[in-house]
Design a protein around this motif. Structure first.
Motif, PDB file in Angstrom:
ATOM      1  N   LEU A   1       0.829  -1.211   0.000  1.00  0.00           N
ATOM      2  CA  LEU A   1       0.000   0.000   0.000  1.00  0.00           C
ATOM      3  C   LEU A   1       0.860   1.257   0.000  1.00  0.00           C
ATOM      4  O   LEU A   1       0.583   2.214  -0.742  1.00  0.00           O
ATOM      5  N   ARG A   2       1.886   1.261   0.823  1.00  0.00           N
ATOM      6  CA  ARG A   2       2.715   2.475   0.939  1.00  0.00           C
ATOM      7  C   ARG A   2       3.562   2.714  -0.308  1.00  0.00           C
ATOM      8  O   ARG A   2       3.842   3.855  -0.672  1.00  0.00           O
ATOM      9  N   ARG A   3       3.955   1.627  -0.965  1.00  0.00           N
ATOM     10  CA  ARG A   3       4.862   1.762  -2.110  1.00  0.00           C
ATOM     11  C   ARG A   3       4.124   1.918  -3.441  1.00  0.00           C
ATOM     12  O   ARG A   3       4.673   2.457  -4.406  1.00  0.00           O
ATOM     13  N   ALA A   4       2.879   1.484  -3.507  1.00  0.00           N
ATOM     14  CA  ALA A   4       2.122   1.582  -4.757  1.00  0.00           C
ATOM     15  C   ALA A   4       1.879   3.045  -5.111  1.00  0.00           C
ATOM     16  O   ALA A   4       1.700   3.900  -4.241  1.00  0.00           O
ATOM     17  N   ARG A   5       1.826   3.303  -6.405  1.00  0.00           N
ATOM     18  CA  ARG A   5       1.544   4.669  -6.865  1.00  0.00           C
ATOM     19  C   ARG A   5       0.090   5.044  -6.586  1.00  0.00           C
ATOM     20  O   ARG A   5      -0.217   6.198  -6.286  1.00  0.00           O
ATOM     21  N   HIS A   6      -0.809   4.054  -6.687  1.00  0.00           N
ATOM     22  CA  HIS A   6      -2.225   4.331  -6.439  1.00  0.00           C
ATOM     23  C   HIS A   6      -2.896   3.083  -5.881  1.00  0.00           C
ATOM     24  O   HIS A   6      -2.517   1.955  -6.213  1.00  0.00           O
ATOM     25  N   VAL A   7      -3.886   3.312  -5.021  1.00  0.00           N
ATOM     26  CA  VAL A   7      -4.621   2.234  -4.357  1.00  0.00           C
ATOM     27  C   VAL A   7      -6.086   2.308  -4.773  1.00  0.00           C
ATOM     28  O   VAL A   7      -6.721   3.362  -4.652  1.00  0.00           O
ATOM     29  N   PHE A   8      -6.618   1.190  -5.280  1.00  0.00           N
ATOM     30  CA  PHE A   8      -8.017   1.096  -5.686  1.00  0.00           C
ATOM     31  C   PHE A   8      -8.734   0.196  -4.681  1.00  0.00           C
ATOM     32  O   PHE A   8      -8.564  -1.030  -4.709  1.00  0.00           O
ATOM     33  N   ALA A   9      -9.513   0.800  -3.787  1.00  0.00           N
ATOM     34  CA  ALA A   9     -10.210   0.053  -2.740  1.00  0.00           C
ATOM     35  C   ALA A   9     -11.639  -0.236  -3.163  1.00  0.00           C
ATOM     36  O   ALA A   9     -12.331   0.648  -3.681  1.00  0.00           O
ATOM     37  N   TYR A  10     -12.086  -1.453  -2.929  1.00  0.00           N
ATOM     38  CA  TYR A  10     -13.451  -1.809  -3.302  1.00  0.00           C
ATOM     39  C   TYR A  10     -14.490  -0.900  -2.655  1.00  0.00           C
ATOM     40  O   TYR A  10     -15.447  -0.482  -3.289  1.00  0.00           O
ATOM     41  N   MET A  11     -14.313  -0.619  -1.350  1.00  0.00           N
ATOM     42  CA  MET A  11     -15.351   0.060  -0.580  1.00  0.00           C
ATOM     43  C   MET A  11     -14.718   1.076   0.371  1.00  0.00           C
ATOM     44  O   MET A  11     -13.510   1.062   0.592  1.00  0.00           O
ATOM     45  N   PRO A  12     -15.528   1.971   0.971  1.00  0.00           N
ATOM     46  CA  PRO A  12     -14.971   2.999   1.862  1.00  0.00           C
ATOM     47  C   PRO A  12     -14.152   2.443   3.023  1.00  0.00           C
ATOM     48  O   PRO A  12     -13.163   3.058   3.442  1.00  0.00           O
ATOM     49  N   GLY A  13     -14.549   1.277   3.558  1.00  0.00           N
ATOM     50  CA  GLY A  13     -13.785   0.706   4.664  1.00  0.00           C
ATOM     51  C   GLY A  13     -12.356   0.386   4.272  1.00  0.00           C
ATOM     52  O   GLY A  13     -11.421   0.571   5.067  1.00  0.00           O
ATOM     53  N   GLY A  14     -12.150  -0.096   3.051  1.00  0.00           N
ATOM     54  CA  GLY A  14     -10.803  -0.372   2.571  1.00  0.00           C
ATOM     55  C   GLY A  14     -10.002   0.899   2.364  1.00  0.00           C
ATOM     56  O   GLY A  14      -8.800   0.952   2.661  1.00  0.00           O
TER      57      GLY A  14
ATOM     58  N   VAL B   1      -2.857   3.344   7.406  1.00  0.00           N
ATOM     59  CA  VAL B   1      -1.494   2.817   7.345  1.00  0.00           C
ATOM     60  C   VAL B   1      -0.549   3.776   6.629  1.00  0.00           C
ATOM     61  O   VAL B   1       0.599   3.415   6.357  1.00  0.00           O
ATOM     62  N   GLY B   2      -1.035   4.977   6.295  1.00  0.00           N
ATOM     63  CA  GLY B   2      -0.132   6.008   5.808  1.00  0.00           C
ATOM     64  C   GLY B   2      -0.244   6.391   4.354  1.00  0.00           C
ATOM     65  O   GLY B   2       0.593   7.152   3.850  1.00  0.00           O
ATOM     66  N   VAL B   3      -1.261   5.920   3.636  1.00  0.00           N
ATOM     67  CA  VAL B   3      -1.428   6.290   2.229  1.00  0.00           C
ATOM     68  C   VAL B   3      -2.181   7.609   2.153  1.00  0.00           C
ATOM     69  O   VAL B   3      -3.230   7.777   2.776  1.00  0.00           O
ATOM     70  N   GLU B   4      -1.652   8.554   1.386  1.00  0.00           N
ATOM     71  CA  GLU B   4      -2.317   9.850   1.216  1.00  0.00           C
ATOM     72  C   GLU B   4      -3.646   9.678   0.478  1.00  0.00           C
ATOM     73  O   GLU B   4      -3.764   8.856  -0.434  1.00  0.00           O
TER      74      GLU B   4
END
Length: 365
Positions: A134-147, A154-157
């Motif tokens: 999560l911290r190293r990926a350029r972008h995070v695609f979460a299924y739902m708001p909880g994710g 955990v520190g992702v902007e």
């Protein structure tokens, strides 16, 4: 044209409208989409729902079981190494995901999936790897708001997170529900062995993740009480046989795997849907058909459980076989259905596509 590759363990049939819609949307942005996936094995293969599409690039799946852990050793890098960006599963046990992030170079790498540990507890090693992803990926695609909230913790902007609002093509189901008459749907089910009278529905795969053994035990309890609750099951899987005794004594009708028209026919007449564990995209089906869901206080439901309101659309029994049997008895009587105005519109595949497209734009920016 820039090129984006999305890597998947396998592509089930319900994902086809999403990928086809996303491909069209990204093409308008000057981006070519490639979908790369393994073929299903084990419980996934037994569900009989793997997609067949000419745009799908497949690789041979490889894996290793170590105790209760399954390591995915599928390595598809040769197929996407020239892509401008790649999106891999957020999975600490995936060689594809770990290698893409560890050796990303100038390539932009995203991760997508549940993001938070919804469906099972993580061991220390997998948890550490997934937080690193999560911290190293350029972008995070979460299924739902909880994710998405978990990623922030955990520190992702926030600017590097997209909430996808995971869904299926509910429009197709809504169309079928509108155009099928209840009378003809019931006649169709009767011809396939469903008896007259009220019934509950189970829709989905039949494997350990859905707690089929728990469901079978609840049916045993109902049988011991001489309850007339009947369950119509649309789906298949490696644990189909566990429901065999209940089917033999007339409590269950097993219809096997079905498409959207079959699903609409089953949901049209169902008093409620039952799922004792791992609620997932069945939540979208319940919203589309306005059918209440009966489940348990189990800690490992999938992210889409967030679509349903407890006590309104979702009736939650104690995580106990007898309590679940009680809830099935009440549900079969029609007592759990909320008023029509209590149902929100289901999430759409079109909205999911646009959300994902927005995230891809930020990934490639």
């Amino acid at each position: 044209m820039r090129e984006l590759a999305i890597v998947q363990p396998y592509v089930p049939q319900y994902r086809v409208p999403f990928f086809e819609g996303l491909s069209r949307a990204l093409e308008a942005d000057g981006v070519t989409l490639r979908v790369i996936a393994g073929t299903p094995t084990g419980a996934q293969e037994a569900r009989a729902d793997a997609a067949q599409a000419d745009w799908l690039e497949t690789v041979t799946p490889r894996g290793l079981d170590i105790g209760s852990r399954h390591l995915s050793l599928t390595y598809s890098r040769s197929l996407w190494r020239n892509a401008d960006a790649v999106i891999v599963p957020h999975q600490g046990t995936s060689l594809d995901a770990v290698s893409a992030i560890a050796y990303r170079g100038s390539r932009r790498v995203g991760v997508w999936g549940h993001i938070a540990p919804y469906t099972s507890p993580l061991n220390v090693i997998d948890g550490a790897i997934e937080r690193w992803q999560l911290r190293r990926a350029r972008h995070v695609f979460a299924y739902m708001p909880g994710g998405a909230e978990f990623a922030r913790r955990v520190g992702v902007e926030s600017s590097r997170i997209t909430t996808v609002m995971n869904s299926i093509d509910s429009a197709d189901l809504e169309s079928e529900l509108t155009h099928q008459s209840a009378t003809l749907a019931r006649a169709s089910l009767h011809a396939r062995g469903v008896p007259d009278g009220r019934y509950l529905a189970y829709v989905g795969g039949l494997d350990e993740s859905k707690r089929i053994t728990f469901l079978a035990r609840a049916l045993d309890v109902l049988h011991g009480r001489n309850s007339d609750v009947h369950l119509v099951v649309l789906g298949t899987g490696e644990q189909s046989g566990i429901l065999g005794p209940a089917a033999a004594r007339g409590q269950v009708t097993l219809l096997g795997y079905g498409g959207t028209a079959d699903k609409a026919a089953v949901l049209l007449g169902a008093e409620a849907v039952v799922n004792p564990g791992r609620i997932g995209l069945i939540a979208v089906d319940c919203l589309a058909s306005r059918t209440p869901l009966i489940t348990t206080e189990w800690p490992w439901h999938a992210p889409e459980v967030e679509y349903l309101t407890k006590g309104v659309h979702m009736h939650v029994a104690a995580n106990d076989v007898s309590a679940f049997a009680d809830a099935m008895d009440r549900g079969a009587s029609g007592a759990l259905a909320p008023a029509d105005d209590a149902w929100p519109d289901p999430p759409t595949i079109q909205a999911m596509v646009q959300n994902f497209r927005s995230g891809v734009r930020r990934l490639l920016r």
